[in-house]
Design a protein around this motif. Structure first.
Motif: not given
Length: 347
Positions: A82-89
């Motif tokens: 949903l963020s367009g690939g802007r997530f870091l886990l």
């Protein structure tokens, strides 16, 4: 160096959202959202994803063991897509007080629990049927009619995994399996032995080098106009540091205390903890030295902070998490803007 910050979204939602949105406008690269014992992280991350456009967003951290590994993977895929690939886990084992005292989950074997969690998450990301048999997790459970399943959704982008670790064994694991290290209690002058030796050992196990691991370190940043103001700032931070050394974790386990001990302050850290645990909070704070505060923060006059940032960069820090001081939103953003500009100059 990249710039980052961490927010904790338990209260003041409107102001916190404004801070995140304005931080992106200032050029901040990453905003991590903490979970700890306040609000959950993923809900806030989803909201911030809708309010921002460029900045990376990370869980800083989701606690391993409070959700199943597959649930963590589902959350990560959702936030990334949903963020367009802007997530870091960002994941971490937390400590016994939060895990056992708040969640009722055993803290035992955090090393194997973290390793297996990351392995399962990456299997979910790969999109195949999930079948895993380890010391901590068995998927699917044996003895019934369950069969391996796969998710009906897939990540559309790469999802880097960051681990928040402090102990030598967990640092080695971070070097071995993670894309990034979320560190704290960092003293660059003592980091080679306390942290990097263990990270490098883990990196070597997996045939990688330091270039394959984002070293992400955090500290409070505050600018003092003169030496008198600096002395007051340092004095005001001593009780906070005493809490980390004496009040975090449990009566038998405090990873922050152990980290400071490995960086040259073992005697002071032990005495601070003893005083704090005994109820003498002021006495514990009185044992904390100016050197301890200045060594593990980015507090000082502008030339001092600029020089400390250079030292951080030279020691191997790739991403600096800035916790800007300030009594108001405007003050925090002013401090953050000045710090971001300094990092840009140095980088």
């Amino acid at each position: 160096m990249r710039t980052a910050t961490t927010v904790e979204a338990s209260s003041g939602w409107a102001e916190q959202t404004t801070f995140v949105v304005e931080a992106e406008k200032l050029g901040l690269d990453i905003c991590f959202v903490a979970e700890a014992w306040g609000s959950d992280g993923p809900s806030a991350l989803g909201y911030y994803a809708a309010r921002t456009e460029r900045m990376l967003l990370g869980s800083g951290i989701m606690q391993v063991g409070t959700r199943t590994p597959v649930a963590v993977a589902q959350t990560a895929i959702t936030l990334s897509n949903l963020s367009g690939g802007r997530f870091l886990l960002g994941l971490g084992a937390s400590g016994p007080q939060v895990m056992e005292g708040l969640h009722g989950v055993p803290f035992a074997r955090p090393l194997s629990r973290t390793r297996e969690t990351v392995e399962i998450i990456r299997r979910v990301f790969d999109g195949g049927k999930i079948s895993f048999s380890g010391k901590e997790f068995e998927i699917p459970l044996p003895g019934g009619d369950a069969r391996p399943m796969r998710l009906s959704t897939r990540p559309l982008h790469d999802i880097p995994v960051y681990l928040a670790t402090l102990s030598p064994a967990m640092l080695r694991l971070t070097g071995e399996i993670a894309n990034g290290w979320l560190g704290t209690s960092f003293v660059p002058e003592g980091a080679a032995e306390a942290y990097f030796a263990h990270l490098d050992e883990g990196l070597a196990r997996s045939g990688r080098t330091r270039a394959d691991l984002d070293i992400c370190q955090g500290a409070e940043v505050a600018f003092a106009p003169d030496e008198d103001a600096l002395r007051a700032m340092v004095a005001g931070r001593k009780k906070e540091l005493a809490f980390s050394l004496g009040g975090m974790g449990s009566a038998t386990t405090n990873f922050y205390n152990q980290a400071y001990s490995r960086q040259g302050w073992a005697e002071v850290a032990a005495e601070v903890r003893e005083r704090w645990q005994g109820g003498d909070r002021d006495g514990a704070a009185g044992l904390v030295t100016d050197e301890m505060v200045l060594g593990t923060t980015l507090i000082g006059t502008e030339p001092m902070v600029r020089e400390r940032l250079r030292v951080w960069k030279e020691s191997g820090v790739d991403t600096v998490r800035l916790y800007p001081a300030g009594d108001t939103l405007d003050a925090k953003l002013t401090t953050l803007a000045k710090a971001i500009d300094m990092v840009r100059e140095i980088a």
